[in-house]
Design a protein around this motif. Structure first.
Motif, PDB file in Angstrom:
ATOM      1  N   LYS A 107       0.851  -1.197   0.000  1.00  0.00           N
ATOM      2  CA  LYS A 107       0.000   0.000   0.000  1.00  0.00           C
ATOM      3  C   LYS A 107       0.880   1.238   0.000  1.00  0.00           C
ATOM      4  O   LYS A 107       1.867   1.320   0.724  1.00  0.00           O
ATOM      5  N   VAL A 108       0.512   2.209  -0.810  1.00  0.00           N
ATOM      6  CA  VAL A 108       1.316   3.416  -0.999  1.00  0.00           C
ATOM      7  C   VAL A 108       1.096   4.408   0.137  1.00  0.00           C
ATOM      8  O   VAL A 108      -0.039   4.651   0.557  1.00  0.00           O
ATOM      9  N   LYS A 109       2.200   4.935   0.629  1.00  0.00           N
ATOM     10  CA  LYS A 109       2.210   6.006   1.632  1.00  0.00           C
ATOM     11  C   LYS A 109       2.829   7.248   0.984  1.00  0.00           C
ATOM     12  O   LYS A 109       3.479   7.154  -0.053  1.00  0.00           O
ATOM     13  N   ARG A 110       2.647   8.384   1.633  1.00  0.00           N
ATOM     14  CA  ARG A 110       3.219   9.639   1.141  1.00  0.00           C
ATOM     15  C   ARG A 110       4.073  10.249   2.241  1.00  0.00           C
ATOM     16  O   ARG A 110       3.586  10.539   3.332  1.00  0.00           O
ATOM     17  N   ALA A 111       5.343  10.448   1.939  1.00  0.00           N
ATOM     18  CA  ALA A 111       6.268  11.122   2.858  1.00  0.00           C
ATOM     19  C   ALA A 111       6.539  12.503   2.286  1.00  0.00           C
ATOM     20  O   ALA A 111       6.759  12.650   1.084  1.00  0.00           O
ATOM     21  N   THR A 112       6.525  13.531   3.133  1.00  0.00           N
ATOM     22  CA  THR A 112       6.633  14.916   2.674  1.00  0.00           C
ATOM     23  C   THR A 112       7.842  15.607   3.285  1.00  0.00           C
ATOM     24  O   THR A 112       8.025  15.586   4.503  1.00  0.00           O
ATOM     25  N   ILE A 113       8.644  16.218   2.412  1.00  0.00           N
ATOM     26  CA  ILE A 113       9.795  17.011   2.844  1.00  0.00           C
ATOM     27  C   ILE A 113       9.596  18.437   2.348  1.00  0.00           C
ATOM     28  O   ILE A 113       9.366  18.654   1.162  1.00  0.00           O
ATOM     29  N   SER A 114       9.712  19.411   3.249  1.00  0.00           N
ATOM     30  CA  SER A 114       9.582  20.822   2.873  1.00  0.00           C
ATOM     31  C   SER A 114      10.958  21.473   2.769  1.00  0.00           C
ATOM     32  O   SER A 114      11.848  21.190   3.571  1.00  0.00           O
ATOM     33  N   PHE A 115      11.100  22.344   1.780  1.00  0.00           N
ATOM     34  CA  PHE A 115      12.320  23.118   1.570  1.00  0.00           C
ATOM     35  C   PHE A 115      11.948  24.593   1.561  1.00  0.00           C
ATOM     36  O   PHE A 115      11.037  24.997   0.825  1.00  0.00           O
ATOM     37  N   THR A 116      12.639  25.405   2.358  1.00  0.00           N
ATOM     38  CA  THR A 116      12.427  26.842   2.286  1.00  0.00           C
ATOM     39  C   THR A 116      13.186  27.384   1.081  1.00  0.00           C
ATOM     40  O   THR A 116      14.174  26.793   0.629  1.00  0.00           O
ATOM     41  N   ASP A 117      12.716  28.491   0.549  1.00  0.00           N
ATOM     42  CA  ASP A 117      13.384  29.132  -0.574  1.00  0.00           C
ATOM     43  C   ASP A 117      14.769  29.604  -0.122  1.00  0.00           C
ATOM     44  O   ASP A 117      14.948  30.027   1.014  1.00  0.00           O
ATOM     45  N   GLY A 118      15.750  29.497  -0.982  1.00  0.00           N
ATOM     46  CA  GLY A 118      17.094  29.959  -0.639  1.00  0.00           C
ATOM     47  C   GLY A 118      18.057  28.807  -0.446  1.00  0.00           C
ATOM     48  O   GLY A 118      18.141  27.906  -1.273  1.00  0.00           O
ATOM     49  N   ALA A 119      18.771  28.796   0.681  1.00  0.00           N
ATOM     50  CA  ALA A 119      19.857  27.838   0.909  1.00  0.00           C
ATOM     51  C   ALA A 119      19.386  26.384   0.884  1.00  0.00           C
ATOM     52  O   ALA A 119      20.095  25.526   0.349  1.00  0.00           O
ATOM     53  N   GLN A 120      18.219  26.080   1.442  1.00  0.00           N
ATOM     54  CA  GLN A 120      17.751  24.688   1.435  1.00  0.00           C
ATOM     55  C   GLN A 120      17.509  24.179   0.020  1.00  0.00           C
ATOM     56  O   GLN A 120      17.577  22.980  -0.236  1.00  0.00           O
TER      57      GLN A 120
END
Length: 187
Positions: free
Chosen positions: A133-146
């Motif tokens: 079964k498919v799961k969703r993992a979420t990674i956030s990046f801020t604008d700029g250095a990340q």
């Protein structure tokens, strides 16, 4: 969106239909076939599951895959969210640690003979209680250095790996990525 202005009998553009919100904009999607090895020997393998292409990431070795893209001109500069849609080959408990990093390769930003990825951002995701079964993992990046200063219209590489040697990654067996979705972060 395009709508008709009844008062002026004309067409006009709007960012969302009336009474609703369009939500974050999809900037790119990547499938297992878009990924190439990000390391000389430790890279995820292309496989299938019920004829669905998947990219398999081992549970004991950090395997790295990379995609190349261009951030669309419509990108507004508020950061991005990476959604990793994955299933487990056999595991029905535990966690997987995903990590991703941007590298700006536009206009003299990076020599392609070496890597210059920004610091990886991570997420720990609890696997489904049903293998497959498919799961969703979420990674956030801020604008700029990340995001290694990747902006609208810039070419980039995006590195994705399962941080298998992280103590928090305790799910056994392969993690199988179905697709990766890059979208603008909601404001």
């Amino acid at each position: 969106y395009l709508k008709v202005n009844a008062d002026e009998d004309a067409l006009e553009f709007t960012t969302a239909p009336s009474g609703g919100s369009a939500g974050p904009d999809t900037l790119a999607t990547f499938t297992p076939r878009d990924v190439y090895p990000g390391h000389a020997s430790n890279y995820p393998r292309l496989d299938t599951r019920n004829y669905t292409p998947v990219l398999t990431f081992d549970d004991s070795t950090d395997e790295t895959g990379v995609v190349t893209g261009v951030l669309p001109e419509r990108y507004g500069g508020g950061g991005v969210t990476l959604e990793i849609h994955y299933a487990m080959d056999t595991a029905t408990s535990g966690d997987v640690v995903w990590a991703a990093a941007f590298e700006n390769i536009s206009d003299e930003a990076q020599d392609l003979d070496s890597d210059g990825f920004a610091t990886a951002q991570t997420v720990t995701s609890t696997v489904s209680t049903t293998a497959g079964k498919v799961k969703r993992a979420t990674i956030s990046f801020t604008d700029g250095a990340q995001m290694d200063s990747v902006g609208a219209g810039d070419a980039f590489r995006l590195k994705l790996y399962r941080d298998a040697d992280n103590a928090a990654d305790d799910a056994t067996g392969n993690a199988q990525v179905v697709t990766v979705h890059l979208k603008e972060t909601s404001s």
